[in-house]
Write an enzyme that holds these catalytic residues in place. Structure first.
Site, mmCIF file in Angstrom:
data_model
loop_
_atom_site.group_PDB
_atom_site.id
_atom_site.type_symbol
_atom_site.label_atom_id
_atom_site.label_comp_id
_atom_site.label_asym_id
_atom_site.label_seq_id
_atom_site.Cartn_x
_atom_site.Cartn_y
_atom_site.Cartn_z
ATOM 1 N N SER A 1 -17.700 -25.968 7.145
ATOM 2 C CA SER A 1 -17.682 -26.065 8.603
ATOM 3 C C SER A 1 -17.354 -27.489 9.054
ATOM 4 C CB SER A 1 -19.060 -25.641 9.134
ATOM 5 O OG SER A 1 -19.096 -25.624 10.531
ATOM 6 N N GLU B 1 -10.509 -32.241 6.093
ATOM 7 C CA GLU B 1 -9.623 -31.853 7.187
ATOM 8 C C GLU B 1 -8.753 -33.030 7.633
ATOM 9 O OE1 GLU B 1 -13.588 -29.618 7.769
ATOM 10 O OE2 GLU B 1 -12.941 -31.580 7.089
ATOM 11 N N ASP C 1 -22.349 -38.835 3.835
ATOM 12 C CA ASP C 1 -21.120 -38.190 4.293
ATOM 13 C C ASP C 1 -21.300 -37.519 5.650
ATOM 14 O OD1 ASP C 1 -18.309 -37.561 3.466
ATOM 15 O OD2 ASP C 1 -19.030 -35.516 3.841
ATOM 16 N N CYS D 1 -14.008 -34.128 12.580
ATOM 17 C CA CYS D 1 -12.902 -33.230 12.251
ATOM 18 C C CYS D 1 -12.648 -32.234 13.386
ATOM 19 C CB CYS D 1 -13.178 -32.522 10.928
ATOM 20 S SG CYS D 1 -13.274 -33.680 9.536
ATOM 21 N N CYS E 1 -17.157 -31.053 10.730
ATOM 22 C CA CYS E 1 -18.079 -31.972 11.397
ATOM 23 C C CYS E 1 -17.532 -32.327 12.789
ATOM 24 C CB CYS E 1 -18.246 -33.232 10.550
ATOM 25 S SG CYS E 1 -16.823 -34.342 10.636
ATOM 26 N N HIS F 1 -12.417 -37.181 5.550
ATOM 27 C CA HIS F 1 -12.966 -35.867 5.227
ATOM 28 C C HIS F 1 -11.795 -34.969 4.831
ATOM 29 C CE1 HIS F 1 -17.005 -36.094 7.626
ATOM 30 N NE2 HIS F 1 -16.894 -37.036 6.710
ATOM 31 N N ASN G 1 -11.849 -34.333 0.657
ATOM 32 C CA ASN G 1 -12.684 -35.452 1.041
ATOM 33 C C ASN G 1 -12.430 -36.607 0.063
ATOM 34 O OD1 ASN G 1 -15.102 -37.199 1.100
ATOM 35 N ND2 ASN G 1 -15.843 -35.708 2.585
#
Length: 146
Positions: free
Chosen positions: A78, A53, A143, A83, A80, A51, A40
């Site tokens: 996990s 990912e 975020d 992503c 979002c 982020h 991130n």
């Protein structure tokens, strides 16, 4: 014991924290090799989309659709909705998640679209997030769009 890819993912999260950012890391793996890694960088880059990912995908560079479809995305947290959208857009078929207790992203949407989702429930991932959120609740809420 966690595999080398989740270890690399956690290392990315720690790198982000050391840079003053949010401790979420990710790696993209193809044929048992990391082809993209990231963390991130919203704080560090002043970005609205980087982020962990998204950064890993960006750092993998432009790839053919077949590469994404044969890849596994590892992430400490996990994914979002943003992503998740990228995972679905590029046809990644498997996502391995360090933890989903701190934040439950769009795992249901991934599964509904045929993505294999594995949650490791890793204590180190949870600890990094808990400590960060306790110290930076406003930044965390920003975020995740709260």
């Amino acid at each position: 014991m966690i595999d080398k890819f989740m270890q690399a993912t956690i290392a990315e999260a720690k790198k982000g924290l050391e840079e003053g950012g949010i401790p979420i890391g990710s790696v993209l793996v193809h044929n048992n090799e990391i082809i993209g890694r990231g963390h991130n960088k919203r704080v560090q880059s002043g970005s609205v989309v980087l982020h962990g990912e998204m950064d890993a995908l960006e750092n993998a560079g432009r790839l053919s659709a077949s590469i994404y479809k044969e890849s596994i995305l590892y992430t400490t947290l996990s994914p979002c909705p943003m992503c998740t959208g990228a995972i679905l857009l590029y046809g990644i078929k498997k996502v391995i998640i360090g933890e989903n207790k701190t934040f439950l992203g769009s795992e249901k949407l991934l599964k509904e679209n045929g993505v294999e989702v594995l949650i490791i429930d890793n204590q180190e991932c949870k600890g990094l997030m808990k400590e960060f959120i306790d110290k930076n609740p406003t930044l965390w809420n920003e975020d995740i769009g709260v």
